[in-house]
Design a protein around this motif. Structure first.
Motif, PDB file in Angstrom:
ATOM      1  N   ASP A 278       6.929   9.020   4.646  1.00  0.00           N
ATOM      2  CA  ASP A 278       6.715   9.039   6.090  1.00  0.00           C
ATOM      3  C   ASP A 278       7.679   8.156   6.866  1.00  0.00           C
ATOM      4  OD1 ASP A 278       3.374   8.912   5.009  1.00  0.00           O
ATOM      5  OD2 ASP A 278       4.342  10.702   5.846  1.00  0.00           O
ATOM      6  N   TYR A 279       8.186   7.149   6.215  1.00  0.00           N
ATOM      7  CA  TYR A 279       9.033   6.173   6.900  1.00  0.00           C
ATOM      8  C   TYR A 279      10.366   6.052   6.162  1.00  0.00           C
ATOM      9  CZ  TYR A 279       4.449   4.993   8.724  1.00  0.00           C
ATOM     10  OH  TYR A 279       3.205   5.058   9.292  1.00  0.00           O
TER      11      TYR A 279
ATOM     12  N   ALA B  88      12.727   4.600   1.491  1.00  0.00           N
ATOM     13  CA  ALA B  88      11.659   5.325   2.168  1.00  0.00           C
ATOM     14  C   ALA B  88      10.305   4.854   1.665  1.00  0.00           C
ATOM     15  CB  ALA B  88      11.814   6.828   1.937  1.00  0.00           C
ATOM     16  N   ALA B  89       9.303   4.984   2.517  1.00  0.00           N
ATOM     17  CA  ALA B  89       7.938   4.578   2.174  1.00  0.00           C
ATOM     18  C   ALA B  89       6.995   5.748   2.375  1.00  0.00           C
ATOM     19  CB  ALA B  89       7.504   3.400   3.040  1.00  0.00           C
ATOM     20  N   GLY B  90       6.076   5.906   1.434  1.00  0.00           N
ATOM     21  CA  GLY B  90       5.116   6.990   1.536  1.00  0.00           C
ATOM     22  C   GLY B  90       3.825   6.645   0.828  1.00  0.00           C
TER      23      GLY B  90
ATOM     24  N   SER C 142       5.680   3.166  -7.774  1.00  0.00           N
ATOM     25  CA  SER C 142       4.326   3.209  -7.232  1.00  0.00           C
ATOM     26  C   SER C 142       3.975   1.899  -6.534  1.00  0.00           C
ATOM     27  CB  SER C 142       3.326   3.510  -8.342  1.00  0.00           C
ATOM     28  OG  SER C 142       3.358   2.473  -9.314  1.00  0.00           O
ATOM     29  N   ARG C 143       2.839   1.909  -5.881  1.00  0.00           N
ATOM     30  CA  ARG C 143       2.428   0.755  -5.065  1.00  0.00           C
ATOM     31  C   ARG C 143       2.262  -0.513  -5.891  1.00  0.00           C
ATOM     32  NH1 ARG C 143      -2.627   3.697  -2.389  1.00  0.00           N
ATOM     33  NH2 ARG C 143      -2.537   4.719  -4.425  1.00  0.00           N
TER      34      ARG C 143
ATOM     35  N   SER D 204       0.811  -1.209   0.000  1.00  0.00           N
ATOM     36  CA  SER D 204       0.000   0.000   0.000  1.00  0.00           C
ATOM     37  C   SER D 204       0.853   1.271   0.000  1.00  0.00           C
ATOM     38  CB  SER D 204      -0.929   0.025   1.213  1.00  0.00           C
ATOM     39  OG  SER D 204      -0.188   0.111   2.412  1.00  0.00           O
ATOM     40  N   TYR D 205       2.174   1.118  -0.021  1.00  0.00           N
ATOM     41  CA  TYR D 205       3.073   2.253   0.011  1.00  0.00           C
ATOM     42  C   TYR D 205       3.829   2.415  -1.303  1.00  0.00           C
ATOM     43  CZ  TYR D 205       2.458   2.375   5.077  1.00  0.00           C
ATOM     44  OH  TYR D 205       1.936   2.463   6.327  1.00  0.00           O
ATOM     45  N   ALA D 206       3.960   3.657  -1.720  1.00  0.00           N
ATOM     46  CA  ALA D 206       4.942   3.969  -2.748  1.00  0.00           C
ATOM     47  C   ALA D 206       6.319   3.918  -2.072  1.00  0.00           C
ATOM     48  CB  ALA D 206       4.696   5.356  -3.325  1.00  0.00           C
TER      49      ALA D 206
END
Length: 121
Positions: free
Chosen positions: A109-110, A96-98, A51-52, A30-32
């Motif tokens: 965010d991560y 990174a994950a967003g 993309s996801r 669910s994360y890009a």
């Protein structure tokens, strides 16, 4: 989502290296996902993003044609294949994950712990 440290390394000019980032989350798909890097004395910069559902990718101009980002949602892992490496690619690399695909740091965010990639001339 938690992003672990990524193993980097030392490689010669013109060589290749693949970075892997295995997330510990069932919601990985669910994360890009993005890769960023920070060279000594410079700001952290965008490298690539995916993309996801693997339908879209984006690259910094400096790495287009040399780097390839990919992901395996079944393994919760994102990869960065780096070919034709140059000394100017030397940096600490971060995954990174967003929520959204993009090049801006604020979209993510991560963040994982960075790893040093050194390209010798």
């Amino acid at each position: 989502v938690q992003l672990p440290g990524v193993w980097g390394g030392l490689v010669q000019f013109g060589g290749s290296l693949r970075l892997s980032c295995a997330a510990s989350s069932r919601t990985f798909s669910s994360y890009a996902m993005g890769w960023f890097r920070q060279a000594p004395g410079k700001e952290r910069e965008f490298v690539a993003a995916i993309s996801r559902r693997v339908s879209s990718t984006s690259y910094a101009d400096s790495v287009k044609g040399r780097f390839t980002i990919s992901r395996d949602n079944a393994k919760n892992t994102v990869y960065l294949q780096m070919n034709s490496l140059k000394p100017e690619d030397t940096a600490v690399y971060y995954c990174a994950a967003g929520t959204y695909l993009g090049s801006q740091r604020g979209l993510y965010d991560y963040w994982g712990q960075g790893t040093l990639v050194t390209v010798s001339s």
